[in-house]
Design a protein around this motif. Structure first.
Motif, PDB file in Angstrom:
ATOM      1  N   PRO A   1       0.809  -1.228   0.000  1.00  0.00           N
ATOM      2  CA  PRO A   1       0.000   0.000   0.000  1.00  0.00           C
ATOM      3  C   PRO A   1       0.840   1.275   0.000  1.00  0.00           C
ATOM      4  N   LEU A   2       2.127   1.171  -0.363  1.00  0.00           N
ATOM      5  CA  LEU A   2       3.006   2.334  -0.397  1.00  0.00           C
ATOM      6  C   LEU A   2       3.044   2.983  -1.777  1.00  0.00           C
ATOM      7  N   ASP A   3       2.569   2.281  -2.801  1.00  0.00           N
ATOM      8  CA  ASP A   3       2.774   2.693  -4.185  1.00  0.00           C
ATOM      9  C   ASP A   3       1.636   3.589  -4.687  1.00  0.00           C
ATOM     10  N   GLY A   4       1.898   4.251  -5.811  1.00  0.00           N
ATOM     11  CA  GLY A   4       0.839   4.998  -6.491  1.00  0.00           C
ATOM     12  C   GLY A   4       0.746   6.449  -6.087  1.00  0.00           C
ATOM     13  N   LEU A   5      -0.480   6.885  -5.771  1.00  0.00           N
ATOM     14  CA  LEU A   5      -0.735   8.261  -5.374  1.00  0.00           C
ATOM     15  C   LEU A   5      -0.014   8.624  -4.076  1.00  0.00           C
ATOM     16  N   THR A   6       0.446   9.869  -3.973  1.00  0.00           N
ATOM     17  CA  THR A   6       0.972  10.356  -2.704  1.00  0.00           C
ATOM     18  C   THR A   6      -0.159  10.369  -1.682  1.00  0.00           C
TER      19      THR A   6
ATOM     20  N   ALA B   1      -3.363  17.573  -6.244  1.00  0.00           N
ATOM     21  CA  ALA B   1      -4.272  17.594  -7.391  1.00  0.00           C
ATOM     22  C   ALA B   1      -3.571  17.112  -8.661  1.00  0.00           C
ATOM     23  N   SER B   2      -2.304  17.490  -8.810  1.00  0.00           N
ATOM     24  CA  SER B   2      -1.568  17.071 -10.008  1.00  0.00           C
ATOM     25  C   SER B   2      -1.354  15.566 -10.036  1.00  0.00           C
ATOM     26  N   GLN B   3      -1.198  14.953  -8.847  1.00  0.00           N
ATOM     27  CA  GLN B   3      -1.074  13.505  -8.766  1.00  0.00           C
ATOM     28  C   GLN B   3      -2.324  12.816  -9.305  1.00  0.00           C
TER      29      GLN B   3
ATOM     30  N   LYS C   1      -4.528  14.163 -11.387  1.00  0.00           N
ATOM     31  CA  LYS C   1      -4.641  14.455 -12.819  1.00  0.00           C
ATOM     32  C   LYS C   1      -3.765  13.516 -13.644  1.00  0.00           C
ATOM     33  N   LYS C   2      -2.585  13.189 -13.132  1.00  0.00           N
ATOM     34  CA  LYS C   2      -1.686  12.281 -13.850  1.00  0.00           C
ATOM     35  C   LYS C   2      -2.344  10.922 -14.061  1.00  0.00           C
ATOM     36  N   TYR C   3      -3.011  10.413 -13.034  1.00  0.00           N
ATOM     37  CA  TYR C   3      -3.662   9.103 -13.172  1.00  0.00           C
ATOM     38  C   TYR C   3      -4.882   9.176 -14.078  1.00  0.00           C
ATOM     39  N   ILE C   4      -5.596  10.287 -14.049  1.00  0.00           N
ATOM     40  CA  ILE C   4      -6.728  10.446 -14.970  1.00  0.00           C
ATOM     41  C   ILE C   4      -6.227  10.399 -16.411  1.00  0.00           C
ATOM     42  N   GLY C   5      -5.153  11.135 -16.693  1.00  0.00           N
ATOM     43  CA  GLY C   5      -4.598  11.139 -18.046  1.00  0.00           C
ATOM     44  C   GLY C   5      -4.070   9.778 -18.457  1.00  0.00           C
ATOM     45  N   GLN C   6      -3.358   9.131 -17.558  1.00  0.00           N
ATOM     46  CA  GLN C   6      -2.783   7.819 -17.852  1.00  0.00           C
ATOM     47  C   GLN C   6      -3.870   6.784 -18.121  1.00  0.00           C
ATOM     48  N   TYR C   7      -4.869   6.736 -17.249  1.00  0.00           N
ATOM     49  CA  TYR C   7      -5.911   5.721 -17.395  1.00  0.00           C
ATOM     50  C   TYR C   7      -6.857   6.027 -18.542  1.00  0.00           C
ATOM     51  N   ALA C   8      -7.101   7.304 -18.808  1.00  0.00           N
ATOM     52  CA  ALA C   8      -7.935   7.664 -19.963  1.00  0.00           C
ATOM     53  C   ALA C   8      -7.262   7.203 -21.254  1.00  0.00           C
ATOM     54  N   ALA C   9      -5.935   7.316 -21.299  1.00  0.00           N
ATOM     55  CA  ALA C   9      -5.194   6.857 -22.474  1.00  0.00           C
ATOM     56  C   ALA C   9      -5.258   5.341 -22.604  1.00  0.00           C
ATOM     57  N   ILE C  10      -5.104   4.628 -21.489  1.00  0.00           N
ATOM     58  CA  ILE C  10      -5.158   3.162 -21.512  1.00  0.00           C
ATOM     59  C   ILE C  10      -6.541   2.670 -21.930  1.00  0.00           C
ATOM     60  N   LEU C  11      -7.578   3.329 -21.408  1.00  0.00           N
ATOM     61  CA  LEU C  11      -8.953   2.916 -21.705  1.00  0.00           C
ATOM     62  C   LEU C  11      -9.419   3.361 -23.087  1.00  0.00           C
ATOM     63  N   GLY C  12      -8.723   4.348 -23.672  1.00  0.00           N
ATOM     64  CA  GLY C  12      -9.174   4.896 -24.949  1.00  0.00           C
ATOM     65  C   GLY C  12     -10.358   5.825 -24.779  1.00  0.00           C
TER      66      GLY C  12
END
Length: 320
Positions: free
Chosen positions: A205-210, A293-295, A297-308
């Motif tokens: 549970p240490l990984d990912g978002l701050t 907030a930027s953290q 946003k990064k995951y939104i952009g990354q996952y939106a790209a993966i999901l298409g």
């Protein structure tokens, strides 16, 4: 009556339901800060007021012996508590110290007060269904096999609930959604037509978002640098492990940024709350909120790209 125990890293939610054949009515539900309550007194009060016949526990981390092989959309399944599962949860304290220790403590309290069956719901079970490319950990594979290291994912029940809520709300089977669980610990997940495609937390549970006291994804070279420093101080190996665990679990994340001017021993550190930081007019408060907030946003952009693309973004949790 059913008692549910949802233990997190810093909080616990306790609920009681009146069991019926087709559904359950909620009789009681309240969240508590773990360090601010007396567990024995609370459970004794519940025992005196309610006839508890079944207890369900949310546990963040554990090996699932019988993986969900049901057809259709994957769901976390109940596992009847026995000695093997109990030891499994206890073993997980090494990898999820903030969560599994709390879970074990509360399981012991329940077992000492109620003579009834206990069922465990493992958060990490949902993400056993990730596609193989999302499970990859790109490091010496021999050590991964030797130490049974793999991508587990966490907050599965929260992400599953958001997914099911969206599907029921929209009456859709085909969708692309991103879910965020934001609390003392935080994570993100991506779902395609109900199936988990990726999640931000990996082995621990240490990984990912701050998070509030955990770093999230950071350059592991920093850990090597701190490790070298501790070795140079001639600190015993077991103490070094304890120190590193304490740094990563309790002295990182938003707390570390907020307490940036204190010494490495973290003496006199203040436990910040995002709700209070967001009201601050000083530069540091703004930097922390913008960083957090930027953290996201990064995951939104990354996952939106993966999901298409993305149909919805859902948020949950008790972040304060």
């Amino acid at each position: 009556m059913i008692l549910t125990i949802n233990t997190g890293s810093s909080s616990i939610k306790i609920s009681i339901y009146n069991q019926k054949s087709d559904n359950s009515d909620e009789l009681f539900s309240k969240s508590y800060i773990i360090n601010e309550i007396n567990p024995s007194e609370l459970i004794l009060d519940i025992k005196n007021k309610f006839n508890i016949t079944l207890v369900c526990h949310r546990v963040v981390f554990g090996e699932v012996a019988n993986k969900n092989k049901l057809s259709g959309i994957p769901k976390i399944q109940p596992h009847k508590l026995n000695e093997a599962i109990y030891l499994n949860i206890k073993e997980g304290v090494k990898d999820a110290p903030l969560h599994n220790k709390n879970a074990i403590d509360w399981i012991n309290i329940i077992k000492n007060n109620f003579d009834c069956e206990n069922y465990i719901f493992f958060d990490s079970e949902l993400f056993t269904h990730l596609p193989e490319n999302s499970k990859i950990i790109p490091i010496n594979q021999g050590y991964l096999k030797l130490l049974n290291i793999k991508k587990n994912g966490f907050h599965g029940l929260a992400h599953q609930q958001m997914r099911d809520y969206f599907a029921e709300l929209k009456h859709q089977d085909n969708y692309k959604i991103i879910t965020f669980q934001l609390g003392g610990g935080s994570s993100a997940a991506a779902f395609l037509n109900g199936y988990p495609i990726d999640t931000s937390m990996s082995y621990s549970p240490l990984d990912g978002l701050t998070m509030m006291t955990r770093p999230g994804s950071i350059d592991v070279g920093i850990i090597l640098k701190i490790l070298s420093h501790l070795i140079e101080q001639n600190i015993p190996a077991d103490e070094i492990q304890t120190k590193l665990s304490n740094i990563l679990n309790n002295q990182s994340g938003i707390s570390a940024i907020f307490n940036r001017d204190i010494l490495p021993d973290y003496t006199n550190a203040i436990s910040p709350k995002l709700s209070e930081i967001s009201k601050g007019a000083d530069t540091l408060s703004k930097v922390i909120i913008d960083f957090f907030a930027s953290q996201i946003k990064k995951y939104i952009g990354q996952y939106a790209a993966i999901l298409g693309g993305v149909d919805a973004i859902l948020f949950s949790g008790g972040i304060s």
